[in-house]
Write an enzyme that holds these catalytic residues in place. Structure first.
Site, short mmCIF file in Angstrom:
data_model
loop_
_atom_site.label_atom_id
_atom_site.label_comp_id
_atom_site.label_asym_id
_atom_site.label_seq_id
_atom_site.Cartn_x
_atom_site.Cartn_y
_atom_site.Cartn_z
N ASN A 182 55.30 19.08 -18.60
CA ASN A 182 54.29 18.24 -19.24
C ASN A 182 54.50 18.40 -20.74
O ASN A 182 54.13 19.42 -21.31
CB ASN A 182 52.88 18.70 -18.82
CG ASN A 182 51.78 17.99 -19.60
OD1 ASN A 182 52.05 17.04 -20.35
ND2 ASN A 182 50.55 18.46 -19.43
N LYS A 190 53.15 16.98 -23.18
CA LYS A 190 51.95 16.78 -24.01
C LYS A 190 52.32 15.94 -25.24
O LYS A 190 53.12 15.01 -25.10
CB LYS A 190 51.32 18.13 -24.37
CG LYS A 190 51.09 18.98 -23.11
CD LYS A 190 50.23 20.20 -23.32
CE LYS A 190 50.12 20.97 -22.01
NZ LYS A 190 49.23 22.12 -22.08
N HIS A 235 44.08 16.33 -16.35
CA HIS A 235 44.50 17.57 -17.03
C HIS A 235 43.31 18.14 -17.78
O HIS A 235 42.47 17.39 -18.31
CB HIS A 235 45.65 17.27 -17.99
CG HIS A 235 46.28 18.51 -18.53
ND1 HIS A 235 45.73 19.22 -19.56
CD2 HIS A 235 47.36 19.20 -18.13
CE1 HIS A 235 46.47 20.30 -19.78
NE2 HIS A 235 47.48 20.30 -18.93
N GLU A 291 42.99 19.26 -20.64
CA GLU A 291 42.84 18.76 -22.02
C GLU A 291 42.19 17.39 -22.03
O GLU A 291 41.43 17.06 -22.94
CB GLU A 291 44.22 18.75 -22.71
CG GLU A 291 44.68 20.18 -23.03
CD GLU A 291 46.18 20.41 -22.93
OE1 GLU A 291 46.95 19.44 -22.99
OE2 GLU A 291 46.57 21.59 -22.78
N GLU A 345 45.60 24.64 -12.52
CA GLU A 345 45.87 25.13 -13.87
C GLU A 345 44.61 25.81 -14.42
O GLU A 345 43.72 25.12 -14.94
CB GLU A 345 46.26 23.98 -14.79
CG GLU A 345 47.48 23.21 -14.34
CD GLU A 345 48.16 22.51 -15.51
OE1 GLU A 345 49.31 22.84 -15.79
OE2 GLU A 345 47.54 21.66 -16.16
N GLY A 375 48.64 27.48 -22.36
CA GLY A 375 49.04 27.64 -23.76
C GLY A 375 48.64 28.96 -24.39
O GLY A 375 48.74 29.13 -25.61
N SER A 384 51.03 28.91 -18.73
CA SER A 384 51.93 29.95 -19.27
C SER A 384 52.99 30.40 -18.28
O SER A 384 53.36 31.57 -18.23
CB SER A 384 51.11 31.15 -19.77
OG SER A 384 50.27 30.76 -20.84
P1 13P Z 1 51.56 25.86 -20.81
O1 13P Z 1 52.74 26.01 -19.86
O2 13P Z 1 51.97 25.59 -22.22
O3 13P Z 1 50.60 26.98 -20.66
O4 13P Z 1 50.79 24.51 -20.34
C1 13P Z 1 50.52 24.32 -19.01
C2 13P Z 1 50.01 22.95 -18.83
O5 13P Z 1 48.96 22.59 -19.35
C3 13P Z 1 50.83 22.01 -18.04
O6 13P Z 1 50.13 20.85 -17.74
#
Ligand code: 13P
Length: 248
Positions: free
Chosen positions: A7, A9, A92, A94, A164, A170, A210
């Protein structure tokens, strides 16, 4: 076979992504795993051109559920079809926290995504506070029941789920392999119960948060974890390759 889906982002430039796909192509070709990348909308023409005829699957990170109309700034299923989109990340954390998406909206998007023939990657996960106050299972169940409202058993099989935990995204701190396994097993049990499914292996659930080269083996070797949805460690082919190389 495991699913390794990046992803991206809101990262990378056009030129960086062009180089990225060129480097990823032979890696995906040589891998027995499912390799996917979800890009920002504006890079769909590039993804569509560069991934055609390769083993790189591609998709986007959101979609709007209306057919067309006065929805300034939004993107419809038909627009995504023009570029052979294969997957759409939905719900997601976010999008839920920053853009205030509700389970109801996520559910409308799930229906539209399936109708359009794309694979929804339906994300669920609890916050740190929710985990610390023992609400994880309730939160996940609510997200599943809401997100899957009126989705038929046939269509359920078209969905990839991603667990997640918000506190792991992150942060560099992933869930432990035990927590990830236990929670994903619970997610599968909830879905199985909702749909009268006996074999949990029919439900695909990825882990996200992560995930990187140094924890991929221990997490993906858990029996109920079918792959990873990867943010930061998918942005450089060199890093992503360490995950794609997973064998087991
Ligand atoms: P990270 O791997 O950067 O923690 O992000 C995970 C994520 O949000 C994938 O959709």
């Amino acid at each position: 076979m495991k699913y390794l889906i990046g992803n991206h982002k809101m990262n990378l430039s056009y030129a960086e992504l062009e180089k990225y796909f060129a480097e990823l192509k032979p890696i995906a070709e040589a891998s027995d795993n499912f390799v996917g990348v979800c890009v920002p909308y504006v890079y769909l023409p590039l993804a569509s051109t560069m991934c055609k005829g390769t083993k790189i699957h591609f998709g986007v990170q959101n979609m709007y559920y209306a057919e067309k109309g006065a929805y300034t700034g939004e993107i419809s299923a038909n627009m995504l079809k023009d570029f052979d989109t294969q997957m759409v990340i939905l719900g997601h954390s976010e999008r839920r926290s920053i853009f205030k998406e509700t389970d109801e909206m996520v559910n409308l998007k799930v229906h539209k995504t399936i109708e359009a023939g794309f694979t929804p990657i339906l994300c669920i996960g609890e916050t740190k506070e929710e985990r610390e106050t023992n609400q994880t299972n309730d939160v996940l169940k609510t997200q599943l029941v809401g997100g899957l409202k009126d989705v038929s058993k046939d269509d359920l099989g078209k969905i990839l789920f991603a667990y997640e935990p918000v506190w792991a995204i992150g942060t560099g701190i992933s869930a432990t392999k035990e927590d990830a396994e236990e929670t994903i097993k619970y997610v599968k049990e909830v879905i199985a119960q909702m749909y009268g499914i006996e074999d949990l292996a029919q439900i695909v659930v990825l882990y996200g948060g992560s995930l990187k080269g140094d924890n991929v083996d221990e997490i993906l070797s858990q029996p109920h974890i079918d792959g990873g949805l990867i943010g930061g460690a998918s942005l450089k082919v060199e890093d992503f390759n360490k995950l794609i190389a997973y064998k087991g």
